[in-house]
Scaffold this active site. Structure first.
Site, PDB file in Angstrom:
ATOM      1  N   GLU A 163       0.755  -1.332   0.054  1.00 28.44           N
ATOM      2  CA  GLU A 163       0.016   0.266  -0.073  1.00 28.44           C
ATOM      3  C   GLU A 163       0.712   1.085  -0.108  1.00 28.44           C
ATOM      4  OE1 GLU A 163       1.073   1.520   2.829  1.00 28.44           O
ATOM      5  OE2 GLU A 163       1.943  -0.468   3.290  1.00 28.44           O
ATOM      6  N   GLY A 304       6.293   0.022   4.296  1.00 29.27           N
ATOM      7  CA  GLY A 304       5.357  -0.307   3.529  1.00 29.27           C
ATOM      8  C   GLY A 304       5.455  -0.961   2.102  1.00 29.27           C
ATOM      9  N   GLU A 305       4.449  -0.352   1.106  1.00 26.68           N
ATOM     10  CA  GLU A 305       4.592  -0.966  -0.316  1.00 26.68           C
ATOM     11  C   GLU A 305       4.531  -2.353  -0.270  1.00 26.68           C
ATOM     12  OE1 GLU A 305       8.298   0.816  -1.700  1.00 26.68           O
ATOM     13  OE2 GLU A 305       7.774   2.923  -1.109  1.00 26.68           O
ATOM     14  N   GLY A 306       4.459  -3.212   0.545  1.00 30.00           N
ATOM     15  CA  GLY A 306       4.609  -4.701   0.212  1.00 30.00           C
ATOM     16  C   GLY A 306       6.239  -5.179   0.435  1.00 30.00           C
TER      17      GLY A 306
END
Length: 337
Positions: A163, A304-306
């Site tokens: 995300e 974040g971001e995966g």
């Protein structure tokens, strides 16, 4: 595949009929594992991961050849309250960075052999400030959930969801507090690096939101009231992965908060998921405990971001490589103990 739901009740009905692990395939994989040239259990958790993966993929020798990473991006009304060290316009700027290949997740997805998809969700229209009203209407939640569902490639054989959304650690903390209890300060962390004043504001915002919306409905309803479009989309992608029998690697605090909403709606909804890592966001460990997930990695990541889950793809690939590639005692002519 168009999402097979148009309401929260239809999503709940879908959660009631999720596929389960293929126990026969897992047993076949376990039998093969017991014949490999190593002492029993010598590969530790790698052995468990191989059996878990092959139970979901219904094949004793199933491999990861088409992992997918999806990053969902959205904006939050509570960002205007000063809960983040960055302004809301950074969300759109980072989406452009993802699309141009310049973010950490681009590098980590490439290293893991994964395709990367970026899905912005109405960036020009933030959710409502959840201290004043529910973050989303039912229609908005269902639309975001459907966007997550439709973003999943049914040909993928492993999924990571990430995300981007300024203020989304605030939303995640509010979800965890509402669903798991405790005080706001138990769940609020510094996120993008807010100072002490920002942390105080963030804690107050979470407390106000939970006071207004806590205890109202199941995990999906709490997600509607306190979440965001990217959290709802992650949840939708997680459910689609389960329906397609695609194993799932969870990322950090925000991803885990989205998963918690599913777990609090239906028991076992996350059986197809493993925690990719433990993030440096302080409450993530307690959230994973509540989910019953032990992280694969602990590297102090808080991006974040995966990113953490994408890095864990290689760990899972290693587990499967050993399970598929090692010789059995009979093949190697090695005497068993």
């Amino acid at each position: 595949m168009t999402a097979p739901f148009t309401s929260l009740d239809e999503i709940r009905a879908l959660l009631d009929r999720l596929p389960i692990l293929d126990e026969a395939a897992q047993a076949e994989a376990a039998d093969h594992n017991n014949q490999l040239t190593k002492p029993p259990g010598a590969l530790g958790r790698l052995e468990d991961l191989a059996l878990w993966y092959r139970g979901w993929r219904s094949g004793a020798r199933a491999e990861i050849t088409a992992p997918q990473v999806i990053v969902f991006a959205a904006n939050h009304g509570v960002a205007a309250r000063g809960v983040s060290a960055f302004p809301a316009e950074v969300t759109a700027q980072m989406v452009l960075n993802f699309e141009q290949g310049g973010a950490a997740i681009n590098q980590l997805a490439r290293m893991g052999g994964a395709t990367l998809k970026v899905v912005p969700l109405e960036l020009e229209r933030p959710t409502a400030d959840f201290t004043q009203a529910p973050a989303m209407s039912e229609a908005e939640l269902v639309a975001a959930f459907a966007a997550g569902w439709e973003a999943v490639d049914p040909k993928a054989d492993l999924l990571v969801v990430g995300e981007m959304g300024i203020a989304n650690t605030t939303a995640a903390a509010a979800l965890a507090c509402a669903l798991l209890g405790g005080a706001a300060q138990d769940w609020v962390g510094r996120g993008t690096g807010v100072d002490d004043a920002g942390l105080t504001i963030k804690t107050q915002v979470v407390a106000e939101g939970v006071a207004l919306h806590g205890g109202q409905g199941d995990g999906l309803e709490v997600l509607r009231r306190l979440g965001g479009r990217e959290l709802a989309a992650m949840a939708g992608a997680m459910v689609r992965a389960r329906v397609e029998r695609i194993p799932l690697l969870l990322d950090g605090f925000i991803c885990s908060a989205a998963a918690l909403c599913l777990a609090h709606t239906r028991d076992g909804a996350l059986d197809h998921a493993v925690a990719g890592h433990l993030s440096a966001e302080g409450a993530h460990g307690r959230l994973l405990e509540a989910l019953g997930k032990e992280p694969l990695l602990q590297l102090g990541l808080r991006l974040g971001e995966g990113s953490g889950a994408a890095l864990a793809i290689s760990v899972l690939k290693g587990a499967l490589a050993c399970h598929a590639g090692m010789a059995t005692f009979a093949q190697a002519g090695v005497a068993e103990g």
